[in-house]
Write a protein that holds these residues in place. Structure first.
Motif, PDB file in Angstrom:
ATOM      1  N   LEU A  12     100.997  27.748  99.308  1.00  0.00           N
ATOM      2  CA  LEU A  12     101.552  28.675 100.292  1.00  0.00           C
ATOM      3  C   LEU A  12     100.515  29.047 101.338  1.00  0.00           C
ATOM      4  O   LEU A  12     100.793  29.014 102.540  1.00  0.00           O
ATOM      5  CB  LEU A  12     102.072  29.929  99.584  1.00  0.00           C
ATOM      6  N   ALA A  70     106.581  29.352  98.156  1.00  0.00           N
ATOM      7  CA  ALA A  70     106.848  30.796  98.193  1.00  0.00           C
ATOM      8  C   ALA A  70     108.173  31.115  97.521  1.00  0.00           C
ATOM      9  O   ALA A  70     108.296  32.101  96.787  1.00  0.00           O
ATOM     10  CB  ALA A  70     106.857  31.276  99.642  1.00  0.00           C
ATOM     11  N   LYS A 123     103.458  37.157  99.733  1.00  0.00           N
ATOM     12  CA  LYS A 123     102.771  36.817 100.980  1.00  0.00           C
ATOM     13  C   LYS A 123     101.292  37.205 100.927  1.00  0.00           C
ATOM     14  O   LYS A 123     100.438  36.522 101.520  1.00  0.00           O
ATOM     15  CB  LYS A 123     103.456  37.528 102.142  1.00  0.00           C
TER      16      LYS A 123
END
Length: 287
Positions: free
Chosen positions: A41, A50, A91
Motif C-alpha cells: 500500500l 488496502a 492509511k
C-alpha cells in the motif's frame, strides 16, 4: 482510497445480522500477510492491498461498536462510522513499528464513533472539553450500580478522570434523563404533557394590540384602498380577489367589459399597485 473500492454496509447487505455474517466470514490475516499488504500500500499505492486490510478488520469494528449500544443510536450507523476510522487507520499504518493493525486501529475506530455519538446523542452536545468527553464515555462503566452516585463515589470518579465532583453529578443527570414527549398520549384523555404548560403568547397585550391593528388595516384600510379606484378597476379587483367563490377569470371579465384579456390583466396589475401604495401609506400614518 475510500472512494475507489466499495465496502459492505448494513443497508446494502439487507440486514445488520447478514452484514455481520459477511464480515465474520472474511479470513483473518497473519502478521506476515498484514505487513506485506501494508508495504504494498505505502510503496505502490496498491488499493487492492488496502481493501484486503480493511475487509479483514471489519469484524473488529463490529465488536467495538457493540460496546456503544447504550447510547440509543442505530448500531448500523455506529459500525459505519467505525469503518471510517478503520480506513483512516489503514492509511496511516506503518508495519515497521512492530505493532499489529488491530492494536493500531482501535484508537481510530473509537475516535470516529465517539465523534458520531457526540454529534447525535439526543441532539445535545453533552461534552465539549477533552476531560468532559472522557467523563462522558467512561461514566457508565465506572458506576457500580444503576442507583444515583453517592458523594464518595462521585469524588472517586472525579479524581480518576481529572474533573470536578460537580461535573460528574451534572453528567450523570444529563445522561440519565429520559426523553419526554411534548404532546400527551392519544389514549390518555386526562393526562397533561409539557405542551400544556407552555405560555400562550397570542394573549400577550402587545400581540393583542398588533392583531387589532392588523384587523383594522384589513377592513378599513382595504375599503379605503378600494375607494381610490375607478369603478371598472374596483369591479375587476372585487371579482378577481374578493369574491366568495373561486373568482372570475380574465376572459370572463374581458367579455363583460368588451376588451381583451390582456387589457384586463393590465388594469388589474395597475389597480393592485395603487392599492398597495394606499395600504402602505395608511399603515405608516397609523404606526
Amino acid at each position: 482510497m475510500t472512494a475507489t473500492f466499495a465496502l459492505p454496509v448494513p443497508s446494502s447487505s439487507g440486514s445488520l445480522e447478514q452484514y455481520i455474517q459477511i464480515v465474520n466470514s472474511v479470513p483473518l490475516l497473519s502478521a506476515e500477510e498484514e505487513n506485506e499488504l501494508a508495504n504494498r500500500l505505502h510503496a505502490q499505492n496498491d488499493l487492492e492491498a488496502a481493501k484486503k486490510l480493511v475487509l479483514s478488520h471489519l469484524r473488529v469494528v463490529v465488536s467495538i461498536a457493540r460496546g456503544y449500544a447504550g447510547y440509543g443510536l442505530p448500531q448500523a450507523d455506529l459500525i459505519q462510522e467505525g469503518n471510517i476510522g478503520l480506513m483512516k487507520a489503514v492509511k496511516r499504518f506503518e508495519p515497521n513499528r512492530g505493532v499489529r493493525l488491530f492494536s493500531f486501529a482501535v484508537h481510530w475506530i473509537k475516535a470516529e464513533i465517539h465523534e458520531f455519538i457526540l454529534r447525535n446523542w439526543r441532539l445535545v452536545r453533552v461534552a465539549t472539553t477533552k476531560p468532559q468527553r472522557k467523563l462522558f464515555f467512561n461514566l457508565r462503566s465506572m458506576k457500580k450500580s444503576f442507583a444515583a452516585l453517592t458523594d464518595s463515589e462521585a469524588r472517586v470518579i472525579a479524581d480518576d478522570l481529572g474533573v470536578k465532583p460537580e461535573e460528574v453529578r451534572e453528567m450523570e443527570t444529563r445522561m440519565s434523563g429520559q426523553d419526554v414527549a411534548l404532546l400527551a398520549d392519544d389514549n390518555d384523555d386526562e393526562g397533561f404533557a409539557p405542551i400544556d404548560w407552555l405560555a400562550d403568547s397570542d394573549h400577550e397585550p402587545t400581540r393583542q394590540l398588533e392583531k387589532k391593528a392588523f384587523d383594522h388595516l384589513q377592513t378599513a384600510g382595504l375599503e379605503q384602498a378600494l375607494s381610490s379606484l375607478d369603478a371598472r378597476s374596483r369591479r375587476i379587483i372585487e371579482a378577481r380577489w374578493l369574491a366568495d367563490d373561486s373568482g372570475a377569470t380574465l376572459h370572463e371579465l374581458a367579455a363583460e367589459f368588451g376588451v381583451s384579456a390582456e387589457r384586463i390583466r393590465q388594469i388589474e396589475a395597475k389597480a393592485l399597485t395603487k392599492m398597495k401604495a394606499a395600504l402602505s401609506e395608511r399603515a405608516a400614518i397609523e404606526a
